[in-house]
Design an enzyme around this catalytic site. Structure first.
Site, PDB file in Angstrom:
ATOM      1  N   SER A 253      13.991   8.907   5.097  1.00  0.00           N
ATOM      2  CA  SER A 253      13.328   7.631   4.814  1.00  0.00           C
ATOM      3  C   SER A 253      13.909   6.935   3.598  1.00  0.00           C
ATOM      4  O   SER A 253      13.759   5.720   3.447  1.00  0.00           O
ATOM      5  CB  SER A 253      11.823   7.850   4.621  1.00  0.00           C
ATOM      6  OG  SER A 253      11.576   8.761   3.566  1.00  0.00           O
ATOM      7  N   ASP A 506       2.977   6.751  -4.201  1.00  0.00           N
ATOM      8  CA  ASP A 506       4.346   7.046  -3.783  1.00  0.00           C
ATOM      9  C   ASP A 506       5.261   6.929  -4.997  1.00  0.00           C
ATOM     10  O   ASP A 506       5.531   5.825  -5.475  1.00  0.00           O
ATOM     11  CB  ASP A 506       4.772   6.056  -2.695  1.00  0.00           C
ATOM     12  CG  ASP A 506       6.195   6.302  -2.192  1.00  0.00           C
ATOM     13  OD1 ASP A 506       6.865   7.204  -2.722  1.00  0.00           O
ATOM     14  OD2 ASP A 506       6.624   5.579  -1.268  1.00  0.00           O
ATOM     15  N   HIS A 509       9.867   6.848  -3.042  1.00  0.00           N
ATOM     16  CA  HIS A 509      10.617   5.696  -2.572  1.00  0.00           C
ATOM     17  C   HIS A 509      10.657   4.627  -3.666  1.00  0.00           C
ATOM     18  O   HIS A 509      10.035   4.776  -4.712  1.00  0.00           O
ATOM     19  CB  HIS A 509       9.995   5.156  -1.285  1.00  0.00           C
ATOM     20  CG  HIS A 509       9.998   6.151  -0.167  1.00  0.00           C
ATOM     21  ND1 HIS A 509       8.910   6.961   0.102  1.00  0.00           N
ATOM     22  CD2 HIS A 509      10.950   6.496   0.725  1.00  0.00           C
ATOM     23  CE1 HIS A 509       9.193   7.760   1.122  1.00  0.00           C
ATOM     24  NE2 HIS A 509      10.437   7.505   1.517  1.00  0.00           N
TER      25      HIS A 509
END
Length: 541
Positions: A253, A506, A509
């Site tokens: 990802s 998160d 990312h």
């Protein structure tokens, strides 16, 4: 004041004044203003700073903040000491000064949809669905459309109204090749090349401004190598260098994160056509016949779920000495490949080498029997396997870039034990970085796997393998993650609770726009160097 002298020449002298003298003085002043107006019209995108005109994004402008000590963060050389990454105890609080070690038994979560944190690993099908949902909404066509047509688009792309930034690439072409990865972060008041509103392909999870993040300064920090300049990304330059070619991002990802950054940067000069399918995301830039593609591959090596020896069905098995066959099937169509992997080696899997089970992650039924290969060793082996396989593929001669392990910043714990990146608004200051033991050793194993692959391929293939070593520099960017701003829900929790625990967030990312855009500046520079190196070699033969 620039026109103080003419003003004084008219009014400071005593009367009477000859009419002809006054007329000459007034005429000179009028000429000055006309000249100034013409100069301003000639440079509509410039701003006046201290009496000097600077074009947007020029080296002069972006270097100016370097004199501000509170806006410069120096990088540190990595220590040769590797912290034990296999400690089963929870990591210490980063404020204690001890290294923040992520245990191998605490796999990070997946944040690849707008849902809350899921305990189950993100499957390929989930990842593909997120990507397909985005692409279908943008072009309002089925994602399988155009699968059989690789060379012609069915619609004419429109040009963005955003003004292009100045071309800094020519500056870099005059510089000797230097180490892009040792340097410092500096604050650039010019800001990013796009916004969350000017890029429709942006995944909502990384749309930090759209999700309510209150600060924006993290968007303005740029990377400056110590010995040269890294030019601001030039979309037109990229499309010209890649004319008729395909760039593919392959991996997890974080590869998607980088691909979307690239699309956002290019979208400002041309709107691409969605040519994606359920096997591969693809965006086609018709004017230059450039394709940007992405293939999902969690580990970059062959994986299967069937029963194998004493490993039961349902547990993912990895053949560490065999590449992912989907990659090998696709790469003849690619000219540049950027590989991204590592974080999935914290997830449950069984390691198979030479048809023998040699280890596992979060799976090892016989605790009395030592494993031959642990998760970080498996990562290094996988890197060597995929690189050797790509370099020796008979129908692939492209440039392969290994982007090194992307650091996370769950400070004060792991993702599920109170780790947090909330409230980080600037890069970590020089000397204050707390090393992450897991990141350190993953980076070391990846670099070793890369070196072993390069050592084992023929000399003429070595220049086509590049290590884009971002890990150390991005260790300082704890401010660049979404944190709790992962969705647009106005009622989401963004502060610590009464018990002091942070909300779900998160810290793996990267926000867009944000630090991840620097990776594509580096990719552009590596492509430029490769093309120029090929030209020099051709001219010398």
């Amino acid at each position: 004041m620039a026109f103080g002298s003419p003003r004084n020449s008219i009014f400071a002298a005593g009367f009477p004044r000859k009419v002809s003298t006054i007329a000459i003085a007034i005429g000179g002043l009028a000429s000055f203003f006309v000249f100034g107006l013409l100069l301003r019209l000639s440079y509509p995108n410039s701003s006046s700073v201290g009496g000097v005109f600077y074009g947007i994004g020029t080296p002069e402008q972006v270097e100016a903040p370097l004199i501000l000590s509170n806006h410069t963060v120096k990088g540190l050389r990595k220590s040769s000491d590797v912290i034990n990454a296999f400690d089963s105890n929870p990591p210490p609080d980063s404020s204690s000064g001890s290294p923040d070690v992520v245990s191998k038994n605490l796999p990070p979560p997946d944040f690849d949809s707008d849902r809350q944190v899921e305990k189950q690993p993100l499957t390929q099908e989930k990842e593909d669905k997120v990507s397909l949902d985005t692409t279908e909404k943008i072009n309002n066509v089925p994602s399988d459309e155009g699968e059989a047509n690789d060379t012609k688009a069915e619609e004419t792309p429109s040009a963005s109204s955003s003004p292009p930034h100045d071309d800094d690439s020519e500056t870099a072409s005059q510089e000797p090749e230097c180490d892009l990865y040792q340097g410092s972060w500096f604050y650039d008041p010019g800001g990013p090349l796009y916004t969350n509103n000017s890029c429709p392909v942006l995944t909502q999870m990384q749309n930090c401004q759209g999700n309510g993040r209150p600060d924006k300064g993290y968007e303005n920090w740029r990377w400056k190598p110590s010995q040269c300049d890294l030019p601001r990304f030039d979309a037109r330059k990229f499309l010209e260098l890649m004319r008729g070619k395909t760039l593919a991002f392959i991996g997890d990802s974080v590869a998607r994160n980088q691909m979307e950054s690239m699309l956002c940067l290019l979208w400002q000069v041309e709107t691409p056509v969605n040519r994606g399918s359920r096997k591969m995301q693809r965006w086609y830039f018709k004017k230059s016949s450039v394709m940007i593609a992405r293939i999902w591959s969690s580990w970059l090596v062959h994986q299967f779920n069937e029963k194998f020896d004493y490993a039961p069905e349902g547990v993912t098995k990895l053949k560490l000495d065999l590449p992912d066959e989907r990659i090998m099937e696709a790469i003849p169509k690619f000219d540049v490949v950027v590989l991204s992997s590592g974080h999935w080696f914290a997830k449950q899997s069984v390691y198979v080498l030479k048809d023998e089970i040699v280890g596992g992650q979060l799976w090892w039924p016989d605790k009395t029997k030592p494993m031959k290969v642990n998760n970080v060793d498996a990562f290094g082996i996988s890197v060597e396997t995929i690189l050797k396989s790509m370099a020796t593929h008979p129908n692939y001669s492209g440039l392969t870039i290994v982007r090194t392990f992307s650091p996370d910043h769950y400070e004060g714990g792991a993702w599920n034990t109170g780790g947090s990146c909330t409230g980080k608004e600037e890069p970590i200051v020089s000397g204050k970085l707390v090393k992450n033991g897991f990141t350190e050793i993953m980076h070391e194993k990846q670099a070793t796997g890369y070196k072993q692959a390069v050592d084992k391929v023929a000399d003429n293939l070595k220049p086509k393998l590049k290590l884009m070593d971002i890990t150390e520099a991005f260790g300082y960017r704890h401010d660049g993650h979404p944190g709790p701003y992962r969705n647009p829900d106005p009622n989401k929790i963004t502060k610590r609770g009464p018990d002091g625990r942070p909300p779900p967030q998160d810290c793996l990312h990267w926000c867009m726009p944000g630090p991840v855009d620097t990776w594509n500046e580096m990719v552009l520079e590596l492509i430029r160097r490769d093309i120029e190196g090929t030209k020099r070699k051709s001219s010398s033969t």
